[in-house]
Design a protein around this motif. Sequence first.
Motif, PDB file in Angstrom:
ATOM      1  N   PRO A  47       0.811  -1.226   0.000  1.00 27.53           N
ATOM      2  CA  PRO A  47       0.000   0.000   0.000  1.00 27.53           C
ATOM      3  C   PRO A  47       0.841   1.272   0.000  1.00 27.53           C
ATOM      4  CG  PRO A  47      -0.280  -1.187   2.071  1.00 27.53           C
ATOM      5  CD  PRO A  47       0.553  -2.044   1.188  1.00 27.53           C
ATOM      6  N   LEU A  48       2.043   1.190   0.576  1.00 27.85           N
ATOM      7  CA  LEU A  48       2.912   2.367   0.531  1.00 27.85           C
ATOM      8  C   LEU A  48       3.226   2.745  -0.912  1.00 27.85           C
ATOM      9  CD1 LEU A  48       5.524   1.888   3.425  1.00 27.85           C
ATOM     10  CD2 LEU A  48       3.478   3.303   3.404  1.00 27.85           C
ATOM     11  N   VAL A  49       3.584   1.748  -1.716  1.00 25.07           N
ATOM     12  CA  VAL A  49       3.906   2.023  -3.127  1.00 25.07           C
ATOM     13  C   VAL A  49       2.664   2.482  -3.882  1.00 25.07           C
ATOM     14  CG1 VAL A  49       4.570   0.959  -5.315  1.00 25.07           C
ATOM     15  CG2 VAL A  49       5.917   0.524  -3.287  1.00 25.07           C
ATOM     16  N   PHE A  50       1.580   1.775  -3.721  1.00 26.08           N
ATOM     17  CA  PHE A  50       0.364   2.094  -4.466  1.00 26.08           C
ATOM     18  C   PHE A  50      -0.089   3.530  -4.201  1.00 26.08           C
ATOM     19  CE2 PHE A  50      -4.297   2.307  -4.695  1.00 26.08           C
ATOM     20  CZ  PHE A  50      -4.472   2.017  -6.050  1.00 26.08           C
ATOM     21  N   PHE A  51      -0.249   3.881  -2.930  1.00 28.49           N
ATOM     22  CA  PHE A  51      -0.729   5.221  -2.611  1.00 28.49           C
ATOM     23  C   PHE A  51       0.339   6.287  -2.850  1.00 28.49           C
ATOM     24  CE2 PHE A  51      -3.977   2.738  -0.402  1.00 28.49           C
ATOM     25  CZ  PHE A  51      -5.109   3.389  -0.859  1.00 28.49           C
ATOM     26  N   SER A  52       1.610   5.891  -2.807  1.00 23.06           N
ATOM     27  CA  SER A  52       2.681   6.840  -3.129  1.00 23.06           C
ATOM     28  C   SER A  52       2.616   7.264  -4.582  1.00 23.06           C
ATOM     29  CB  SER A  52       4.048   6.219  -2.854  1.00 23.06           C
ATOM     30  OG  SER A  52       4.194   5.994  -1.488  1.00 23.06           O
ATOM     31  N   ILE A  53       2.332   6.337  -5.443  1.00 24.87           N
ATOM     32  CA  ILE A  53       2.196   6.677  -6.864  1.00 24.87           C
ATOM     33  C   ILE A  53       1.046   7.656  -7.042  1.00 24.87           C
ATOM     34  CG2 ILE A  53       1.594   5.747  -9.138  1.00 24.87           C
ATOM     35  CD1 ILE A  53       3.163   3.185  -8.273  1.00 24.87           C
ATOM     36  N   LEU A 112     -10.427  -0.216   7.092  1.00 27.00           N
ATOM     37  CA  LEU A 112      -9.986  -1.504   6.540  1.00 27.00           C
ATOM     38  C   LEU A 112      -8.587  -1.836   7.040  1.00 27.00           C
ATOM     39  CD1 LEU A 112     -10.381  -3.949   4.710  1.00 27.00           C
ATOM     40  CD2 LEU A 112      -9.552  -2.546   2.792  1.00 27.00           C
ATOM     41  N   GLY A 113      -7.719  -0.828   7.067  1.00 27.26           N
ATOM     42  CA  GLY A 113      -6.371  -1.038   7.589  1.00 27.26           C
ATOM     43  C   GLY A 113      -6.386  -1.498   9.028  1.00 27.26           C
ATOM     44  N   ILE A 114      -7.221  -0.872   9.852  1.00 25.25           N
ATOM     45  CA  ILE A 114      -7.333  -1.264  11.263  1.00 25.25           C
ATOM     46  C   ILE A 114      -7.859  -2.689  11.382  1.00 25.25           C
ATOM     47  CG2 ILE A 114      -8.599  -0.797  13.410  1.00 25.25           C
ATOM     48  CD1 ILE A 114      -8.425   2.220  12.624  1.00 25.25           C
ATOM     49  N   ILE A 115      -8.874  -3.009  10.591  1.00 25.95           N
ATOM     50  CA  ILE A 115      -9.436  -4.372  10.620  1.00 25.95           C
ATOM     51  C   ILE A 115      -8.371  -5.389  10.229  1.00 25.95           C
ATOM     52  CG2 ILE A 115     -11.063  -5.928   9.446  1.00 25.95           C
ATOM     53  CD1 ILE A 115     -12.997  -3.466   9.338  1.00 25.95           C
ATOM     54  N   LEU A 131      -1.397  -1.920   8.165  1.00 27.77           N
ATOM     55  CA  LEU A 131      -0.665  -0.771   8.685  1.00 27.77           C
ATOM     56  C   LEU A 131      -0.311   0.197   7.552  1.00 27.77           C
ATOM     57  CD1 LEU A 131       0.659   0.701  11.032  1.00 27.77           C
ATOM     58  CD2 LEU A 131       2.730  -0.672  10.625  1.00 27.77           C
ATOM     59  N   GLY A 132       0.066  -0.333   6.403  1.00 29.58           N
ATOM     60  CA  GLY A 132       0.365   0.511   5.250  1.00 29.58           C
ATOM     61  C   GLY A 132      -0.847   1.309   4.806  1.00 29.58           C
ATOM     62  N   LEU A 133      -2.011   0.649   4.743  1.00 28.78           N
ATOM     63  CA  LEU A 133      -3.263   1.349   4.405  1.00 28.78           C
ATOM     64  C   LEU A 133      -3.549   2.446   5.420  1.00 28.78           C
ATOM     65  CD1 LEU A 133      -5.921  -1.334   3.381  1.00 28.78           C
ATOM     66  CD2 LEU A 133      -5.000   0.508   1.973  1.00 28.78           C
TER      67      LEU A 133
END
Length: 165
Positions: A47-53, A112-115, A131-133
């Motif tokens: 998720p870090l890469v995806f949302f970073s883009i 969703l990230g917390i879940i 955690l990334g989300l």
Amino acid sequence: MDPIVKYFNAEKAESLLFMGFGVFAIILSVYFFFFMKESFWKGLAIPLVFFSIIQIVIGTTIFMRSPIDNLRVETILKNEPHKIQSEEIPRMEKVIKNFVYYRYFEISMIFLGIILMYALSSYGFWKGFGLGLFIQCTVLLSLDFFAEKRGHFYIEHLKELVEKK
């Protein structure tokens, strides 16, 4: 400083934050994915890469567009001030409305990230993914909060200009 120039300068500055967070998160995720052995770190990296883009694309778009928008609004004010009411205010109201949709999406991704972090806490990959989300969407939500607030002030200024004319 002129409120219009101030608005677009702030928009441009925040776009640099978007890009900066994006680049930092990509570097971090490359480290996590290739140098950390546990699956938690690989899950965190995705998720870090995806949302970073997404952050870099949005940040770059806004950074490039802000000076053009600033010039456009300044020109409208000088030459055709009536277009503030018919073009710029409706454009900004649409932008503000879109922030509501972004907020719902970001908040749902945070949940969703917390879940994922707690419901699947024994699975390292999914805990890292959650955690990334959580991290990325919290950053996006925070930055969008300030952008939306700034947009409201800008619209109010535009409405005051229209009332004076």
